[in-house]
Design a protein around this motif. Sequence first.
Motif, PDB file in Angstrom:
ATOM      1  N   LYS A   3       0.834  -1.204   0.000  1.00 28.50           N
ATOM      2  CA  LYS A   3       0.000   0.000   0.000  1.00 28.50           C
ATOM      3  C   LYS A   3       0.872   1.259   0.000  1.00 28.50           C
ATOM      4  CE  LYS A   3      -1.755   1.086   3.952  1.00 28.50           C
ATOM      5  NZ  LYS A   3      -2.519   1.343   5.165  1.00 28.50           N
ATOM      6  N   LEU A   4       1.906   1.283   0.823  1.00 28.00           N
ATOM      7  CA  LEU A   4       2.784   2.456   0.894  1.00 28.00           C
ATOM      8  C   LEU A   4       3.466   2.702  -0.449  1.00 28.00           C
ATOM      9  CD1 LEU A   4       4.484   1.950   4.395  1.00 28.00           C
ATOM     10  CD2 LEU A   4       2.324   3.100   3.852  1.00 28.00           C
ATOM     11  N   ILE A   7       0.953   4.128  -3.074  1.00 24.93           N
ATOM     12  CA  ILE A   7       0.659   5.556  -2.888  1.00 24.93           C
ATOM     13  C   ILE A   7       1.855   6.407  -3.294  1.00 24.93           C
ATOM     14  CG2 ILE A   7       0.130   7.343  -1.184  1.00 24.93           C
ATOM     15  CD1 ILE A   7      -1.453   5.073   0.332  1.00 24.93           C
ATOM     16  N   ARG A  29       6.012   0.234   7.879  1.00 19.86           N
ATOM     17  CA  ARG A  29       5.096   1.256   8.371  1.00 19.86           C
ATOM     18  C   ARG A  29       5.312   2.648   7.789  1.00 19.86           C
ATOM     19  NH1 ARG A  29       1.241  -1.752   9.831  1.00 19.86           N
ATOM     20  NH2 ARG A  29       1.677  -3.162  11.508  1.00 19.86           N
ATOM     21  N   ASN A 115      -4.561  12.967   4.913  1.00 22.30           N
ATOM     22  CA  ASN A 115      -4.971  11.644   5.362  1.00 22.30           C
ATOM     23  C   ASN A 115      -5.644  10.940   4.203  1.00 22.30           C
ATOM     24  OD1 ASN A 115      -4.241  11.057   8.036  1.00 22.30           O
ATOM     25  ND2 ASN A 115      -5.850  12.397   8.827  1.00 22.30           N
ATOM     26  N   HIS A 118      -6.476   4.862   6.112  1.00 15.83           N
ATOM     27  CA  HIS A 118      -5.455   4.129   6.873  1.00 15.83           C
ATOM     28  C   HIS A 118      -4.023   4.564   6.563  1.00 15.83           C
ATOM     29  CE1 HIS A 118      -8.578   1.591   8.438  1.00 15.83           C
ATOM     30  NE2 HIS A 118      -8.975   1.307   7.224  1.00 15.83           N
ATOM     31  N   THR A 119      -3.850   5.768   6.038  1.00 19.46           N
ATOM     32  CA  THR A 119      -2.521   6.226   5.645  1.00 19.46           C
ATOM     33  C   THR A 119      -2.423   7.745   5.774  1.00 19.46           C
ATOM     34  OG1 THR A 119      -2.601   4.491   3.938  1.00 19.46           O
ATOM     35  CG2 THR A 119      -0.780   6.030   3.817  1.00 19.46           C
ATOM     36  N   VAL A 121      -0.050  11.062   4.502  1.00 18.20           N
ATOM     37  CA  VAL A 121       0.882  11.392   3.424  1.00 18.20           C
ATOM     38  C   VAL A 121       1.334  12.845   3.574  1.00 18.20           C
ATOM     39  CG1 VAL A 121       1.190  11.601   0.919  1.00 18.20           C
ATOM     40  CG2 VAL A 121      -0.261   9.783   1.848  1.00 18.20           C
ATOM     41  N   VAL A 141       5.009   8.483   3.287  1.00 12.35           N
ATOM     42  CA  VAL A 141       3.757   7.737   3.389  1.00 12.35           C
ATOM     43  C   VAL A 141       3.836   6.899   4.659  1.00 12.35           C
ATOM     44  CG1 VAL A 141       2.167   6.170   2.223  1.00 12.35           C
ATOM     45  CG2 VAL A 141       3.695   7.607   0.864  1.00 12.35           C
ATOM     46  N   SER A 142       2.848   7.095   5.546  1.00  7.24           N
ATOM     47  CA  SER A 142       2.855   6.459   6.853  1.00  7.24           C
ATOM     48  C   SER A 142       1.594   5.622   7.059  1.00  7.24           C
ATOM     49  CB  SER A 142       2.916   7.553   7.929  1.00  7.24           C
ATOM     50  OG  SER A 142       2.666   7.025   9.210  1.00  7.24           O
ATOM     51  N   ASP A 143       1.788   4.355   7.382  1.00  7.66           N
ATOM     52  CA  ASP A 143       0.675   3.466   7.692  1.00  7.66           C
ATOM     53  C   ASP A 143       0.131   3.837   9.070  1.00  7.66           C
ATOM     54  OD1 ASP A 143      -0.953   1.238   8.374  1.00  7.66           O
ATOM     55  OD2 ASP A 143       0.223  -0.034   7.041  1.00  7.66           O
ATOM     56  N   ASP A 144      -1.190   3.811   9.218  1.00  5.31           N
ATOM     57  CA  ASP A 144      -1.751   4.146  10.527  1.00  5.31           C
ATOM     58  C   ASP A 144      -1.739   2.958  11.485  1.00  5.31           C
ATOM     59  OD1 ASP A 144      -3.929   2.563   9.898  1.00  5.31           O
ATOM     60  OD2 ASP A 144      -5.400   4.169   9.972  1.00  5.31           O
TER      61      ASP A 144
END
Length: 151
Positions: A3-4, A7, A29, A115, A118-119, A121, A141-144
Amino acid sequence: MVKLHKIAGQVIEFFEAFDGSKAALDTERILIVRGRSSKNIPIDEMEGMLEELKELVQGTEINVVSDEAGKLINRMDEQIRANVSIQGDTDSNGIMRMTKSLEAMNVFVKFKLMNLIHTGVFVVLWKDKADVGPVYIEVVVSDDEQEGFSL
C-alpha cells in the motif's frame, strides 16, 4: 507495505519523478521517497498541482497547525525513529522549520499534509526561487498501523 509503495508510486508518477527517484527509508510502516520531476513546473503552478494530487489520491488535507497534524507528524516521527537513530525530541513544528530553512536558502517550498484511508501522506515540493531548474519532491507515506488492512 505494498500500500505504501502504491501511494508513493502514484505521487512520483504524477510529478513524473521516477527517473533518479530513490527511497530514503523503506519499512513496513513508513516510506520516504525523494525525486526530481522531469516536468517543467513553474512556481505559480505548484499549489495547483498539489491540489490535483490530493484529488487523485482522494486525500483529505490536514491543516499543518492542528492537533490532527500533530498526531500524524508524531506518528511519522515515531515510525522513523524506530528505524533510524535521531537526536532530540519529536517536534510537530518541524515542517514549518524545514520550510523556513529552505526558504532561507533561496528555495520556494509548497507542501500538503493529507490523510488517506489508513494512511498519512506528506508531500513537499521545492524549487529555486528564481523559478529555474527542476522541482524536487519528497513524499512520506505512513501506515496508521491498523493490522490486517490492505489496499
